[in-house]
Design a protein around this motif. Sequence first.
Motif, PDB file in Angstrom:
ATOM      1  N   PRO A 172      46.659  44.788  45.151  1.00 38.53           N
ATOM      2  CA  PRO A 172      45.532  43.992  44.650  1.00 38.53           C
ATOM      3  C   PRO A 172      44.469  43.794  45.731  1.00 38.53           C
ATOM      4  CG  PRO A 172      47.632  42.914  44.171  1.00 38.53           C
ATOM      5  CD  PRO A 172      47.926  44.028  45.134  1.00 38.53           C
ATOM      6  N   VAL A 173      43.240  43.554  45.289  1.00 38.83           N
ATOM      7  CA  VAL A 173      42.143  43.267  46.218  1.00 38.83           C
ATOM      8  C   VAL A 173      41.555  41.900  45.878  1.00 38.83           C
ATOM      9  CG1 VAL A 173      41.577  45.706  46.506  1.00 38.83           C
ATOM     10  CG2 VAL A 173      40.365  44.357  44.787  1.00 38.83           C
ATOM     11  N   HIS A 174      40.914  41.289  46.878  1.00 37.77           N
ATOM     12  CA  HIS A 174      40.167  40.060  46.620  1.00 37.77           C
ATOM     13  C   HIS A 174      38.905  40.068  47.478  1.00 37.77           C
ATOM     14  CE1 HIS A 174      42.519  38.825  50.206  1.00 37.77           C
ATOM     15  NE2 HIS A 174      41.465  38.068  50.470  1.00 37.77           N
ATOM     16  N   PRO A 175      37.824  39.484  46.970  1.00 39.46           N
ATOM     17  CA  PRO A 175      36.566  39.465  47.723  1.00 39.46           C
ATOM     18  C   PRO A 175      36.629  38.485  48.894  1.00 39.46           C
ATOM     19  CG  PRO A 175      36.177  39.184  45.360  1.00 39.46           C
ATOM     20  CD  PRO A 175      37.636  38.984  45.602  1.00 39.46           C
ATOM     21  N   THR A 176      35.918  38.840  49.964  1.00 40.08           N
ATOM     22  CA  THR A 176      35.769  37.938  51.104  1.00 40.08           C
ATOM     23  C   THR A 176      34.320  37.498  51.276  1.00 40.08           C
ATOM     24  OG1 THR A 176      35.515  39.829  52.596  1.00 40.08           O
ATOM     25  CG2 THR A 176      37.745  38.947  52.309  1.00 40.08           C
ATOM     26  N   GLY A 177      33.400  38.157  50.580  1.00 33.13           N
ATOM     27  CA  GLY A 177      32.005  37.784  50.662  1.00 33.13           C
ATOM     28  C   GLY A 177      31.163  38.690  49.780  1.00 33.13           C
ATOM     29  N   ALA A 178      29.936  38.244  49.481  1.00 30.81           N
ATOM     30  CA  ALA A 178      29.034  39.032  48.652  1.00 30.81           C
ATOM     31  C   ALA A 178      27.598  38.603  48.900  1.00 30.81           C
ATOM     32  CB  ALA A 178      29.374  38.871  47.173  1.00 30.81           C
ATOM     33  N   ILE A 179      26.678  39.536  48.670  1.00 30.84           N
ATOM     34  CA  ILE A 179      25.244  39.252  48.692  1.00 30.84           C
ATOM     35  C   ILE A 179      24.703  39.665  47.334  1.00 30.84           C
ATOM     36  CG2 ILE A 179      23.022  39.832  49.724  1.00 30.84           C
ATOM     37  CD1 ILE A 179      24.533  40.428  52.335  1.00 30.84           C
ATOM     38  N   LEU A 180      24.014  38.746  46.670  1.00 34.27           N
ATOM     39  CA  LEU A 180      23.468  38.994  45.343  1.00 34.27           C
ATOM     40  C   LEU A 180      21.943  38.978  45.429  1.00 34.27           C
ATOM     41  CD1 LEU A 180      25.739  36.495  43.349  1.00 34.27           C
ATOM     42  CD2 LEU A 180      26.252  38.857  44.008  1.00 34.27           C
ATOM     43  N   GLU A 181      21.307  40.092  45.114  1.00 33.48           N
ATOM     44  CA  GLU A 181      19.852  40.191  45.130  1.00 33.48           C
ATOM     45  C   GLU A 181      19.325  39.963  43.720  1.00 33.48           C
ATOM     46  OE1 GLU A 181      18.268  43.584  47.195  1.00 33.48           O
ATOM     47  OE2 GLU A 181      20.021  43.710  48.514  1.00 33.48           O
ATOM     48  N   MET A 198      29.437  43.794  48.023  1.00 35.43           N
ATOM     49  CA  MET A 198      30.685  43.040  48.023  1.00 35.43           C
ATOM     50  C   MET A 198      31.578  43.528  49.142  1.00 35.43           C
ATOM     51  SD  MET A 198      31.938  42.622  44.058  1.00 35.43           S
ATOM     52  CE  MET A 198      33.456  41.751  44.535  1.00 35.43           C
ATOM     53  N   SER A 199      32.165  42.591  49.871  1.00 35.85           N
ATOM     54  CA  SER A 199      33.214  42.897  50.836  1.00 35.85           C
ATOM     55  C   SER A 199      34.525  42.379  50.275  1.00 35.85           C
ATOM     56  CB  SER A 199      32.926  42.234  52.190  1.00 35.85           C
ATOM     57  OG  SER A 199      31.765  42.775  52.776  1.00 35.85           O
ATOM     58  N   MET A 200      35.513  43.258  50.245  1.00 32.28           N
ATOM     59  CA  MET A 200      36.829  42.905  49.719  1.00 32.28           C
ATOM     60  C   MET A 200      37.887  43.362  50.690  1.00 32.28           C
ATOM     61  SD  MET A 200      36.123  44.068  45.732  1.00 32.28           S
ATOM     62  CE  MET A 200      34.956  45.380  46.171  1.00 32.28           C
ATOM     63  N   ASP A 206      43.677  42.879  30.627  1.00 27.19           N
ATOM     64  CA  ASP A 206      43.673  42.870  32.088  1.00 27.19           C
ATOM     65  C   ASP A 206      42.327  42.328  32.552  1.00 27.19           C
ATOM     66  OD1 ASP A 206      43.785  43.255  34.785  1.00 27.19           O
ATOM     67  OD2 ASP A 206      44.091  45.426  34.700  1.00 27.19           O
ATOM     68  N   LEU A 207      42.357  41.166  33.173  1.00 26.31           N
ATOM     69  CA  LEU A 207      41.125  40.501  33.570  1.00 26.31           C
ATOM     70  C   LEU A 207      40.769  40.715  35.036  1.00 26.31           C
ATOM     71  CD1 LEU A 207      41.485  37.143  31.621  1.00 26.31           C
ATOM     72  CD2 LEU A 207      40.037  39.102  31.080  1.00 26.31           C
ATOM     73  N   ALA A 208      41.480  41.575  35.744  1.00 25.73           N
ATOM     74  CA  ALA A 208      41.234  41.757  37.171  1.00 25.73           C
ATOM     75  C   ALA A 208      39.781  42.141  37.483  1.00 25.73           C
ATOM     76  CB  ALA A 208      42.204  42.787  37.751  1.00 25.73           C
ATOM     77  N   PRO A 209      39.167  43.093  36.759  1.00 26.28           N
ATOM     78  CA  PRO A 209      37.762  43.428  37.083  1.00 26.28           C
ATOM     79  C   PRO A 209      36.814  42.259  36.859  1.00 26.28           C
ATOM     80  CG  PRO A 209      38.798  45.176  35.794  1.00 26.28           C
ATOM     81  CD  PRO A 209      39.720  44.000  35.732  1.00 26.28           C
ATOM     82  N   LEU A 210      36.984  41.534  35.763  1.00 27.68           N
ATOM     83  CA  LEU A 210      36.109  40.395  35.474  1.00 27.68           C
ATOM     84  C   LEU A 210      36.331  39.280  36.487  1.00 27.68           C
ATOM     85  CD1 LEU A 210      33.983  39.222  33.554  1.00 27.68           C
ATOM     86  CD2 LEU A 210      35.855  38.305  32.167  1.00 27.68           C
ATOM     87  N   GLN A 211      37.571  39.107  36.944  1.00 28.19           N
ATOM     88  CA  GLN A 211      37.839  38.084  37.946  1.00 28.19           C
ATOM     89  C   GLN A 211      37.136  38.405  39.257  1.00 28.19           C
ATOM     90  OE1 GLN A 211      39.956  35.054  37.610  1.00 28.19           O
ATOM     91  NE2 GLN A 211      38.456  34.789  39.249  1.00 28.19           N
ATOM     92  N   LEU A 212      37.086  39.684  39.629  1.00 28.08           N
ATOM     93  CA  LEU A 212      36.379  40.066  40.850  1.00 28.08           C
ATOM     94  C   LEU A 212      34.889  39.756  40.748  1.00 28.08           C
ATOM     95  CD1 LEU A 212      38.053  43.484  41.792  1.00 28.08           C
ATOM     96  CD2 LEU A 212      38.365  41.270  42.913  1.00 28.08           C
ATOM     97  N   VAL A 213      34.308  40.002  39.577  1.00 27.29           N
ATOM     98  CA  VAL A 213      32.892  39.681  39.388  1.00 27.29           C
ATOM     99  C   VAL A 213      32.676  38.167  39.464  1.00 27.29           C
ATOM    100  CG1 VAL A 213      30.969  39.739  37.755  1.00 27.29           C
ATOM    101  CG2 VAL A 213      32.418  41.753  38.043  1.00 27.29           C
ATOM    102  N   ALA A 214      33.547  37.412  38.809  1.00 24.36           N
ATOM    103  CA  ALA A 214      33.433  35.953  38.868  1.00 24.36           C
ATOM    104  C   ALA A 214      33.531  35.463  40.309  1.00 24.36           C
ATOM    105  CB  ALA A 214      34.520  35.316  38.008  1.00 24.36           C
ATOM    106  N   ASP A 215      34.442  36.053  41.086  1.00 23.45           N
ATOM    107  CA  ASP A 215      34.593  35.674  42.490  1.00 23.45           C
ATOM    108  C   ASP A 215      33.351  36.018  43.302  1.00 23.45           C
ATOM    109  OD1 ASP A 215      37.107  34.731  41.921  1.00 23.45           O
ATOM    110  OD2 ASP A 215      38.183  36.429  42.778  1.00 23.45           O
ATOM    111  N   ALA A 216      32.721  37.160  42.962  1.00 18.33           N
ATOM    112  CA  ALA A 216      31.494  37.539  43.671  1.00 18.33           C
ATOM    113  C   ALA A 216      30.400  36.503  43.441  1.00 18.33           C
ATOM    114  CB  ALA A 216      31.024  38.917  43.206  1.00 18.33           C
TER     115      ALA A 216
END
Length: 308
Positions: free
Chosen positions: A184-193, A206-208, A284-294
């Motif tokens: 599994p992966v998890h985000p550690t940071g993100a920049i949203l333009e 995104m950094s994961m 499987d909500l893993a992709p949506l969870q990553l976006v929410a975390d971003a």
Amino acid sequence: MTPISLGLVGLGTIARNQHLPALAATPALSLAAIASRNARLDDIAAFYDVAALLASDVRVDAVSLCTPPQGRFAQAQAALRAGKHVMLEKPPGASVSEVQALAQLARDRGVTLFATWHSREAAAVEQARTLLANATIQRVDIAWKEDVRHWHPGQEWIWEAGGLGVFDPAINALSILTRILPDPVHPTGAILEVPANKQAPIAAQMSMVTGAGAPVEAVFDWRQTGPQTWDIRVQSDLGEVVLQEGGARLVVAGVAQINASDAEYKRLYARFVDLIARGQSDVDLAPLQLVADAFLLGERRVVEAFVE
């Protein structure tokens, strides 16, 4: 065997270009009705919305939702409560919690809920997953860049809250990432333009990190013209494993392994039929969870206004 009678909700670009041809190629499904505010199909029962469809005398066993994620919860909820099997276009909802609620409702009603990720059905994804199953992942780099004016002309909903912005295509990359990596992966940071005149980002970084500590860096951009870029590069003890063209092409240590045409939605509908036959759901909500975390972790940077 009697085909499963299906109602298609939403008749926009994705429904016409992907869902209708896939349904026509799936003998186990029969298109019985359309629910759309603005469109019709010849010789198919048509309704203004899903409520009207469900209240009609037209028999439907299942419903496929191709509408924008905002407002989709109520549509799916109504179909599930009516005892219909439901297939959700990606992203499956505007939030993680609402899709979790739908999954619980499907369990309570004993019907199938299928939250689809069409890019996982690209030709090379499963072979990449098999290759990497026992590999040591050293680093992953994602470049997912396309032209929003080409793919989403005039679609204002995608810029609104809940519309995801650039994460609408980026979630395709994340769906592949969470499928092919053994960890599994998890985000550690993100920049949203975010454009000055919009609510959703036009670009993001995104950094994961994987559970084993390997870095994953992703760049998503909706401003790329000319050739489009949909690449995932995995550095591993097997050498470099590269998925290109959205998962249609696989290159391992510089050698092309797969280069196939698109059959993603045919596979999705075949999977839907199989899930119904087995009395199972796939959410499987893993992709949506990553976006929410971003969005939770992301630093918001305002950029120039977007003009269609």
